[in-house]
Design an enzyme around this catalytic site. Sequence first.
Site, mmCIF file in Angstrom:
data_model
loop_
_atom_site.group_PDB
_atom_site.id
_atom_site.type_symbol
_atom_site.label_atom_id
_atom_site.label_comp_id
_atom_site.label_asym_id
_atom_site.label_seq_id
_atom_site.Cartn_x
_atom_site.Cartn_y
_atom_site.Cartn_z
ATOM 1 N N LYS A 22 0.840 -1.192 0.000
ATOM 2 C CA LYS A 22 0.000 0.000 0.000
ATOM 3 C C LYS A 22 0.889 1.261 0.000
ATOM 4 C CE LYS A 22 -2.813 -1.864 3.378
ATOM 5 N NZ LYS A 22 -4.058 -2.090 4.174
ATOM 6 N N TYR A 62 -12.289 -2.962 -2.092
ATOM 7 C CA TYR A 62 -12.785 -3.142 -0.715
ATOM 8 C C TYR A 62 -14.313 -3.251 -0.660
ATOM 9 C CZ TYR A 62 -8.232 -2.106 1.476
ATOM 10 O OH TYR A 62 -6.921 -2.152 1.922
ATOM 11 N N ASN A 134 -0.770 -0.777 7.941
ATOM 12 C CA ASN A 134 -0.265 -2.154 7.965
ATOM 13 C C ASN A 134 0.396 -2.570 6.655
ATOM 14 O OD1 ASN A 134 -2.514 -2.441 6.410
ATOM 15 N ND2 ASN A 134 -3.632 -3.758 7.836
ATOM 16 N N HIS A 137 -1.648 -5.522 1.582
ATOM 17 C CA HIS A 137 -2.914 -6.248 1.453
ATOM 18 C C HIS A 137 -2.566 -7.626 0.913
ATOM 19 C CE1 HIS A 137 -6.914 -7.469 0.182
ATOM 20 N NE2 HIS A 137 -6.307 -7.909 -0.914
ATOM 21 N N GLU A 148 -9.805 -10.507 -7.085
ATOM 22 C CA GLU A 148 -8.886 -9.370 -6.978
ATOM 23 C C GLU A 148 -7.857 -9.355 -8.109
ATOM 24 O OE1 GLU A 148 -8.997 -9.098 -2.069
ATOM 25 O OE2 GLU A 148 -7.205 -9.812 -3.079
HETATM 26 P P1 IDP Z 1 -6.701 -7.810 6.085
HETATM 27 O O1 IDP Z 1 -6.068 -6.681 5.292
HETATM 28 O O2 IDP Z 1 -5.770 -8.335 7.164
HETATM 29 O O3 IDP Z 1 -7.259 -8.903 5.213
HETATM 30 P P2 IDP Z 1 -9.442 -6.855 6.399
HETATM 31 O O4 IDP Z 1 -10.354 -7.271 7.511
HETATM 32 O O5 IDP Z 1 -9.690 -7.405 5.042
HETATM 33 O O6 IDP Z 1 -7.943 -7.185 6.888
HETATM 34 O O7 IDP Z 1 -9.481 -5.270 6.365
HETATM 35 C C1 IDP Z 1 -8.967 -4.558 5.245
HETATM 36 C C2 IDP Z 1 -8.185 -3.377 5.759
HETATM 37 O O8 IDP Z 1 -9.039 -2.516 6.516
HETATM 38 C C3 IDP Z 1 -7.045 -3.732 6.733
HETATM 39 O O9 IDP Z 1 -5.858 -4.131 6.102
HETATM 40 C C4 IDP Z 1 -6.876 -2.417 7.457
HETATM 41 O O10 IDP Z 1 -6.148 -1.492 6.649
HETATM 42 C C5 IDP Z 1 -8.315 -1.926 7.587
HETATM 43 N N1 IDP Z 1 -8.920 -2.372 8.857
HETATM 44 C C6 IDP Z 1 -9.448 -3.575 9.162
HETATM 45 N N2 IDP Z 1 -9.932 -3.609 10.408
HETATM 46 C C7 IDP Z 1 -9.714 -2.364 10.914
HETATM 47 C C8 IDP Z 1 -10.010 -1.759 12.183
HETATM 48 O O11 IDP Z 1 -10.564 -2.383 13.105
HETATM 49 N N3 IDP Z 1 -9.627 -0.453 12.328
HETATM 50 C C9 IDP Z 1 -9.014 0.255 11.344
HETATM 51 N N4 IDP Z 1 -8.731 -0.278 10.138
HETATM 52 C C10 IDP Z 1 -9.071 -1.567 9.922
HETATM 53 MG MG MG Z 2 -8.836 -8.797 3.799
#
Ligand code: IDP
Ligand code: MG
Length: 160
Positions: A22, A62, A134, A137, A148
């Site tokens: 990202k 998303y 983080n 993705h 995707e």
């Molecule tokens: P992942 O990237 O580990 O698969 P997902 O649940 O698919 O996690 O969520 C997509 C993205 O949304 C995450 O990578 C993160 O950037 C953001 N995200 C997910 N949960 C939270 C949260 O509780 N607070 C803030 N951002 C979140």
């Molecule tokens: Mg995810």
Amino acid sequence: MSLTVLKPDTRSCSESALVLIKPDGMHKGIVGEVIGAFSAGGLKLIGLKLVKVSGALARAHYRHLATKKFFKEIVSYLMGDLHGKNPVVAMVYTGKDAVAACRRIAGSTNPEEADPKSVRGKFGRVTTKGVFENLVHVSSDTKEARREITLWFKKSELLA
Ligand code: IDP
Ligand code: MG
């Protein structure tokens, strides 16, 4: 006499995962380290490009999280709005259990909870505003990976 019909084994021994670095990856100057971490996983890199992400692409990527309270934030994040308008590095890795392997390398969603040796544990942070920076993705499962990869790459951009 009953006939045993042999069905093909649908458990693919080779699968693909979409991995995105990202915009915070380029903003922090650690694209090389992140690609190195995924390359060390022994998977084959079959697609790689830089993408300036549009709102339409970020929202489509998303779309399953559209009802979440952080949806707007992650769309802006993917577009680079939080990190100097930097692009995303989009990659496709293929190999045995590629999705699980890439998710292990990435680490947990919340970088504060991620294994310290994972990409998110090593390089991620939660900002004072609560944004999960983080870095990467990774597709959540093989079905989502197929969706995707089609969204991000043309067939001609991937090695056969
Ligand atoms: P992942 O990237 O580990 O698969 P997902 O649940 O698919 O996690 O969520 C997509 C993205 O949304 C995450 O990578 C993160 O950037 C953001 N995200 C997910 N949960 C939270 C949260 O509780 N607070 C803030 N951002 C979140
Ligand atoms: Mg995810």
